[in-house]
Design a protein around this motif. Sequence first.
Motif, short mmCIF file in Angstrom:
data_model
loop_
_atom_site.label_atom_id
_atom_site.label_comp_id
_atom_site.label_asym_id
_atom_site.label_seq_id
_atom_site.Cartn_x
_atom_site.Cartn_y
_atom_site.Cartn_z
N LEU A 1 -17.99 38.33 22.07
CA LEU A 1 -19.07 38.27 21.09
C LEU A 1 -19.46 39.67 20.62
CD1 LEU A 1 -21.25 36.61 19.61
CD2 LEU A 1 -22.71 36.93 21.63
N ILE A 2 -19.63 40.60 21.55
CA ILE A 2 -20.01 41.97 21.17
C ILE A 2 -18.90 42.63 20.37
CG2 ILE A 2 -20.62 44.23 22.07
CD1 ILE A 2 -22.78 42.04 22.30
N ALA A 3 -17.64 42.36 20.73
CA ALA A 3 -16.53 42.92 19.95
C ALA A 3 -16.55 42.39 18.51
CB ALA A 3 -15.20 42.58 20.62
N THR B 1 -18.50 27.22 20.32
CA THR B 1 -18.88 25.88 19.85
C THR B 1 -17.69 25.11 19.28
OG1 THR B 1 -19.52 26.80 17.71
CG2 THR B 1 -21.24 26.57 19.38
N ASP B 2 -16.57 25.79 19.01
CA ASP B 2 -15.37 25.09 18.55
C ASP B 2 -14.82 24.16 19.62
OD1 ASP B 2 -13.09 26.93 20.04
OD2 ASP B 2 -14.76 28.14 19.29
N TYR B 3 -15.27 24.32 20.87
CA TYR B 3 -14.81 23.47 21.98
C TYR B 3 -15.43 22.08 21.93
CZ TYR B 3 -13.06 22.56 26.71
OH TYR B 3 -12.38 22.06 27.79
N MET B 4 -16.33 21.85 21.01
CA MET B 4 -16.96 20.53 20.91
C MET B 4 -15.94 19.43 20.64
SD MET B 4 -20.51 21.12 18.82
CE MET B 4 -21.97 21.78 19.63
N THR B 5 -14.93 19.71 19.85
CA THR B 5 -13.89 18.71 19.58
C THR B 5 -13.14 18.34 20.85
OG1 THR B 5 -12.37 20.50 18.97
CG2 THR B 5 -13.61 19.47 17.19
N VAL C 1 -16.66 32.60 17.74
CA VAL C 1 -15.87 33.74 17.28
C VAL C 1 -14.55 33.27 16.71
CG1 VAL C 1 -14.71 35.86 18.03
CG2 VAL C 1 -16.99 35.30 18.91
N LYS C 2 -13.99 32.23 17.31
CA LYS C 2 -12.69 31.71 16.86
C LYS C 2 -12.76 31.20 15.42
CE LYS C 2 -9.12 28.36 18.18
NZ LYS C 2 -8.75 27.32 19.18
N GLU C 3 -13.83 30.48 15.09
CA GLU C 3 -13.99 29.94 13.74
C GLU C 3 -14.97 30.76 12.90
OE1 GLU C 3 -15.08 25.88 14.12
OE2 GLU C 3 -13.14 25.26 14.97
N ASP C 4 -15.43 31.90 13.43
CA ASP C 4 -16.33 32.82 12.72
C ASP C 4 -17.57 32.09 12.21
OD1 ASP C 4 -17.23 35.19 11.77
OD2 ASP C 4 -16.02 35.21 9.95
N LYS C 5 -18.27 31.42 13.10
CA LYS C 5 -19.49 30.70 12.74
C LYS C 5 -20.71 31.43 13.29
CE LYS C 5 -17.81 26.01 12.08
NZ LYS C 5 -17.95 24.59 12.44
N ASN C 6 -21.63 31.75 12.40
CA ASN C 6 -22.93 32.35 12.72
C ASN C 6 -22.84 33.75 13.31
OD1 ASN C 6 -24.54 30.36 11.74
ND2 ASN C 6 -25.11 29.49 13.71
N CYS C 7 -21.67 34.37 13.33
CA CYS C 7 -21.55 35.72 13.90
C CYS C 7 -22.21 36.75 13.00
CB CYS C 7 -20.08 36.06 14.13
SG CYS C 7 -19.26 35.02 15.36
N ASP C 8 -21.95 36.69 11.71
CA ASP C 8 -22.60 37.62 10.77
C ASP C 8 -24.10 37.39 10.71
OD1 ASP C 8 -20.16 38.72 10.21
OD2 ASP C 8 -19.81 37.51 8.41
N VAL C 9 -24.52 36.13 10.77
CA VAL C 9 -25.95 35.81 10.74
C VAL C 9 -26.63 36.36 12.00
CG1 VAL C 9 -27.63 33.95 10.57
CG2 VAL C 9 -25.46 33.76 9.38
N LEU C 10 -25.95 36.28 13.13
CA LEU C 10 -26.51 36.83 14.37
C LEU C 10 -26.69 38.34 14.25
CD1 LEU C 10 -27.38 36.60 17.33
CD2 LEU C 10 -24.95 36.76 17.97
N ASP D 1 -22.59 22.33 15.35
CA ASP D 1 -21.91 23.47 15.95
C ASP D 1 -22.32 24.79 15.33
OD1 ASP D 1 -20.79 22.92 13.52
OD2 ASP D 1 -18.71 23.26 14.14
N ALA D 2 -23.37 24.81 14.51
CA ALA D 2 -23.84 26.05 13.87
C ALA D 2 -25.36 26.05 13.79
CB ALA D 2 -23.22 26.20 12.49
N VAL D 3 -26.02 25.80 14.92
CA VAL D 3 -27.49 25.73 14.96
C VAL D 3 -28.06 27.15 14.95
CG1 VAL D 3 -29.46 24.96 16.33
CG2 VAL D 3 -27.40 23.54 16.19
#
Length: 493
Positions: free
Chosen positions: A65-67, A229-233, A269-278, A301-303
């Motif tokens: 995540l930090i990377a 969160t991509d692990y939800m599937t 990080v895998k699907e690049d969800k909410n990383c920029d928003v964080l 998966d993007a709360v």
Amino acid sequence: MALDSGTQTNALTSSFTTKKKDAAAEKENLWSAILNEVQTQGSTKLPSNKSVLVLGDNATGKTTLIAKLQGVEDPKKGSGLEYAYIDVKDEYRDDMTRLGVWVLDGDPGHTNLLHYALNETNYAHTLVILTVSMTQPWGWLEQLNHWIKVLGQHIESLQLDAKEKEAARQRLTTTWQSYCEVGDDLDPGSPVKRTMRNNSIDEDDLLPLTEDALITNLGLDIVVVVTKTDYMTTLEKEYEYRDEHFDFIQQWIRNFCLRHGTSLFYTSVKEDKNCDVLYKYLTHRIYGLPFRTPALVVEKDAVLIPAGWDSLKKISILYENMHGVKAENPYTDIIKSPPTRKAVSNREAEVQTEDEQAFLARQQEILKQGDQVRGESPLRSQGVGSNKSGPRTPGTTGQSSPKKIDPKLTPATPGAEGVLANFFNSLLHKKSGSPASGGSGGVGNPAGPGRTANGTDAVMTPEKLAVRTDAAAELDRLSRSVKKEIDMSQSEC
């Protein structure tokens, strides 16, 4: 009368002139105040003493995540207490600084390193990130309670002034009370708007805290980040999770964040969800930079829940889709840990190696048994059996020919000497009695007249006797030849 009229006219003129000067002076003061404020905001540099502390169990994606926030493609994981930094740039003031990041190992044995990352000097300038992974939602309850306890005990151990602690707690409470939705008239990114939000709010205008909010106030900005969160599937396919399970998980963790006054982010990080928003939210909470993204609760998966937005009423909306479970059910009763066999099903069976000397000894015994088995040939057994059955008649035509010898049985074969000896002895053995002593068949001779009991001719003619003599001589020659070859092979060995 004329004097009174002139006096009144002069007074009115003087009063109007005075008011005009006061209005001009007030207008000048207003513009001066605005210019001074803009100048002050423009000259303010981003502080360089801010830091982030990342806590969480191992394998929750802290380093990755930090990377991602750093923009690094190949993260390198360390051990103990890691240090990194994130470049922060203010687009409005053309300023840049570095945000220090401390990542603590998830091993409980490394908690003694916390005082290097969070101490009396940087307590008021530190933001904490707590990470949990969607790959193991059944461990969230224990993990979050553990790290909140570790953090609280560490803060209590710091030699902080009581007034400083209280000021930090009051600042966090004010942040919650002063939260307002984005999208108002003024540009939220302007310096004036940031000043109004952060410094110009009267205490009388603050709203009271919502129910159950900030029950545990540590005086630190805390962000709970759910990674992977991509692990939800995978949870849906392999563990039969349904939407009501994910709603139950979300309502539980939102209640946790409400009680501890934290924000909540679901990231991948895998699907690049909410990383920029964080990243933008961290710079907003630490440096006061603009943040225009509202709360997001639609995508499971993007709360995104900013601090101060949530309430029990908003959380209760999730209860409408939870038909098979209830919100008051214990977390571990609904989100159960799967059997351990699934986790080890793909592992190969461990092979235990045998001691070298024991292996060689066992092979030696097998070789010995093999030699004994090869020494007992089937032909040898047949030869011995034929000897025990009694003497054979020399005139038997079925065994008078040497063609009956097994071509595979050579003199070098184990047991061949005994087999050949028994074979030739059975051929050359002479029964008692002469050709004439057989007698003619009569009473007691079931073979009939002129035949022996075994069916051969009782009377030997000179021609038959000559043939028999020649055959015996040939067999004697063959026997001597075989014995000679056996002797030669033994001498060579």
